[in-house]
Design an enzyme around this catalytic site. Structure first.
Site, PDB file in Angstrom:
ATOM      1  N   ASP A 153      -4.669  -5.182  17.833  1.00  0.00           N
ATOM      2  CA  ASP A 153      -4.189  -3.883  18.302  1.00  0.00           C
ATOM      3  C   ASP A 153      -4.726  -3.585  19.696  1.00  0.00           C
ATOM      4  O   ASP A 153      -5.705  -4.185  20.160  1.00  0.00           O
ATOM      5  CB  ASP A 153      -4.617  -2.790  17.310  1.00  0.00           C
ATOM      6  CG  ASP A 153      -3.619  -1.648  17.233  1.00  0.00           C
ATOM      7  OD1 ASP A 153      -2.794  -1.517  18.148  1.00  0.00           O
ATOM      8  OD2 ASP A 153      -3.676  -0.888  16.257  1.00  0.00           O
ATOM      9  N   ASP A 197       4.791   2.229  15.894  1.00  0.00           N
ATOM     10  CA  ASP A 197       4.038   2.929  14.854  1.00  0.00           C
ATOM     11  C   ASP A 197       4.947   3.835  14.027  1.00  0.00           C
ATOM     12  O   ASP A 197       4.558   4.277  12.948  1.00  0.00           O
ATOM     13  CB  ASP A 197       2.925   3.773  15.479  1.00  0.00           C
ATOM     14  CG  ASP A 197       1.719   2.938  15.871  1.00  0.00           C
ATOM     15  OD1 ASP A 197       1.630   1.773  15.431  1.00  0.00           O
ATOM     16  OD2 ASP A 197       0.868   3.446  16.627  1.00  0.00           O
TER      17      ASP A 197
END
Length: 738
Positions: free
Chosen positions: A479, A549
């Site tokens: 990430d 997301d």
């Protein structure tokens, strides 16, 4: 496939039977652009395509010649300041303050295959017969700088890749302030400019506008390719569609600051440029040093955007992505983040994994919160050691328990970031990017480690490698949750601070490369708060990425549709999450969430223990379906049928290479009353094969493609009010078998 050079006319012609690229040496020694498009037969001279005339206000190169002006020449790698007033592909600031350059043709080299780019991701060949590469050597004699322009032509693909390399053979240091990977001058402006823009939670929305005189561009100055704009653009002829018309796609194999620009001059010549963003870029090129630009990929199609996309898909899936997972169907995974956030114990994680295993999930992924003092997003980043209060047996024992269930184990890292409340920051406060004497900005309470420094990258690698050596980890979610600010490195001199952002990306690539090399069995998925670094550069190291997301099924229609214009379906991470959706609070049917997510690298973002028995039954059906058809879903030929940007309906489909199996996804956002009948024309089928649709009706491929497949809802009307069989956010997957 051939690369021709005609000495008498100093003309290069690159052609493979699908495309032709023609350029020649101009009277001043620079390279001129003559043609790019559908293949044409070779001839010794294409000089008729080099037009010139005397124009008022033109600045001309040779005294006595009022016709030859660089302002009115189509060029390969233009410079500014000697007659061309458009934006340049290259700019070098010299010790006397001048920025004038003059790169003159010297020679050329042709080689089979495709050479690697040092320290940079790029497309590749598995055999030299797959491609041929031309390198044109130019030189600025006054500066002693050599410019090598590389062109790789792939066999059997309408693809040309380009890059540039500059090497200082002079005696003085220079400052490279612009070095584009690609510049292409096209003879007219009759195109539409298409880019894919957005923000967090709404990545890759398709934007279309007509080219007009002036500059149209998208870019990133955030230190990464960004949610805001993807490093991919198209230009298409007006009227071009998914399956007809002329389209050119331009993609940059790079993960940092980029510029994609089309400049139309006042004579309607369109200059396309793609490369590292010159904004804030300043690379000191000392004597003996060289600079390599990233690779740019051009794809041409005269059969529409869908054909262009499938070319990108096949190239990037098989000749950009690498490693053990390149050609493997991706495992069905479950990620604990939206199920637990930071609130978990080892037993709670195992209980989630057990439920998932019982429903057929193959991979359990532990997300944020397993390390250091990480119980919220204020602390712990940078301390890549297990939190033994939360996980008493460490990562090793948890991985063993997951493996004992018959599942694989995956782990989340955010290796580029640090919290100030961490042992790493307390030991090395100078390891973050920060400008002396000024405030350091934060994002999500975190700061950016200086990956331009090899010692920082080495330290992070050592911590990650220790975990990966001690525990059985089969998957990593990498990430990156904030953009770069205060781009200043404590170890670089003042005249190299303009290099920080590019050196940072080189550090990211170096860490990925070491991990890929030493842990080749691991499946990497890139993530950057969703799609903030969903680009071809990262695809070279991680064959799939988390596209957004935002996991809401309706929002994902646009996100996945837009992403599919350049990126293969196997690379698009797409998961089923809980409702109400955590990003948008929308309630969508579980079946529709699965029907959207199955066209991607499929998984779940929820706790299956919280579902009803009926919902668990639907999950098992989804997983069984994905396992049966994932080869077609992830690696089949992908066709876009109805755009979510154009109306209430979306449709797309994947077709197996032998054309005997096809899966059609059909989606409706809002329900209709007393609606018209609907059908959708399919693509990619064999017209001579007879297909059953969902095991029922039979239709030949030509009928399904030319007349269409009925998708009408069989909704009840007045006599049956209260018994409507359709609803908001409805969807169907149609299985076609020959």
């Amino acid at each position: 496939m051939s690369i021709f050079y005609h000495e008498n006319t100093k003309t290069f012609h690159l052609t493979n039977g699908l495309i032709s690229y023609v350029m020649k040496v101009l009277p001043n020694g620079a390279l001129g652009q003559l043609y790019f498009g559908q293949a044409v037969r070779d001839r010794e001279s294409f000089d008729h395509l080099l037009e010139s005339c005397s124009r008022s206000m033109a600045t001309c190169t040779f005294e006595g010649d009022r016709c030859f002006s660089l302002e009115h020449c189509r060029q390969e790698y233009p410079v500014y300041g000697t007659g061309d007033y458009r934006h340049p592909a290259v700019e070098l600031c010299q010790s006397n303050g001048s920025r004038i350059t003059d790169f003159v043709y010297q020679s050329y080299t042709v080689m089979p295959g495709k050479p690697k780019l040092d320290g940079l991701p790029a497309t590749y060949c598995e055999a030299d017969s797959e491609a041929e590469t031309l390198i044109v050597h130019l030189k600025d004699e006054l500066l002693g700088v050599r410019l090598d322009l590389a062109y790789t032509l792939f066999a059997g693909r309408p693809v040309l890749t380009r890059s540039a390399r500059l090497e200082n053979h002079g005696r003085q240091p220079l400052h490279l302030t612009a070095a584009m990977s690609l510049s292409l001058d096209l003879p007219d402006k009759d195109y539409e400019f298409i880019h894919f823009s957005g923000a967090w939670g709404r990545e890759c929305w398709m934007k279309v506008r007509h080219l007009e005189q002036g500059i149209q561009s998208v870019e990133s100055t955030r230190g990464h390719s960004s949610h805001n704009h993807n490093p991919f653009i198209m230009i298409r002829r007006p009227g071009a569609s998914e399956d007809s018309g002329e389209v050119i796609g331009f993609s940059l194999v790079y993960s940092g600051n980029f510029l994609a620009q089309v400049e139309v001059d006042n004579w309607d010549v369109s200059r396309v440029m793609l490369g590292i963003n010159p904004f804030g870029f300043d690379w000191r090129l000392a004597p003996g040093e060289a600079f390599q630009t990233p690779e740019a990929v051009m794809v041409y199609s005269n059969q529409g955007m869908g054909d262009m996309s499938r070319t990108f898909h096949n190239l990037y899936r098989t000749r950009l992505a690498r490693g053990e997972w390149r050609d493997k169907a991706r495992p069905v995974l479950i990620n604990n983040w939206e199920a637990t956030y930071f609130d978990f114990t080892e037993d709670k994680l195992v209980s989630i994994a057990e439920a998932a295993r019982n429903d057929g999930v193959e991979l359990f992924v532990l997300d944020d919160g397993w390390f250091g003092a990480r119980s919220n997003d204020y602390a712990g980043l940078g301390d890549w050691e297990a939190n033994l209060e939360r996980l008493p047996g460490g990562i090793s024992r948890l991985a063993q328990r997951i493996e004992a269930l018959g599942m694989k184990f995956g782990l989340w890292f955010e290796p580029e970031m640090v919290n100030k409340d961490s042992d790493l920051y307390r030991a090395h406060p100078d390891w973050i990017l920060q400008t002396p004497g000024r405030r350091a900005s934060h994002g999500r309470n975190q700061f950016v480690l200086d990956f331009s420094r090899p010692e920082v990258v080495d330290h992070i690698y050592d911590m990650m490698a220790k975990i990966l050596t001690e525990a059985k980890v089969s998957y990593i979610k990498w990430d990156m949750n904030r953009s770069i600010s205060e781009a200043y490195s404590a170890t670089l001199p003042a005249d190299r601070q303009g290099e920080v952002c590019h050196r940072y990306i080189l550090g990211v690539y170096a860490l990925y490369e070491r991990l890929n090399t030493n842990f080749p069995h691991i499946l990497f998925e890139s993530c950057a708060s969703g799609g903030a670094r969903f680009d071809p550069g990262i695809l070279y190291y991680a064959p799939q990425g988390w596209a957004s997301d935002d996991s809401d099924a309706v929002e994902r229609l646009k996100i996945q549709y837009g992403t599919s214009f350049c990126y293969p379906i196997s690379s698009i991470g797409a998961h089923v999450s809980a409702v109400p959706n955590h990003q948008i609070q929308r309630q969508t049917p579980l079946a529709t969430r699965g029907n959207v997510a199955c066209f991607g690298a499929f998984g779940y973002e929820l706790d299956l223990n919280r579902l009803t028995p009926e919902e668990r039954k639907e999950v098992r059906r989804q997983i069984a379906f994905v396992k049966e058809y994932r080869e077609v879903l992830q690696f089949g030929d992908f066709y876009r049928l109805l755009s979510p940007f154009d109306g209430n309906f979306t449709a797309w489909m994947s077709v197996s290479p032998d054309k005997k199996t096809a899966l059609v996804g059909w989606y409706k956002v809002l329900n209709e009353v007393n609606a018209p009948f609907h059908r959708v024309k399919l693509q990619g089928l064999d017209p001579d094969l007879c297909y059953t649709v969902n095991g029922g009706s039979q239709h030949f491929g030509d009928e399904l493609m030319r007349i269409g497949m009925a998708t009408s809802d069989h909704i009840s009307e007045e006599a049956d009010i209260g018994h409507c069989s359709s609803f908001d956010f409805d969807s169907h997957i149609y299985v076609l078998k020959a």
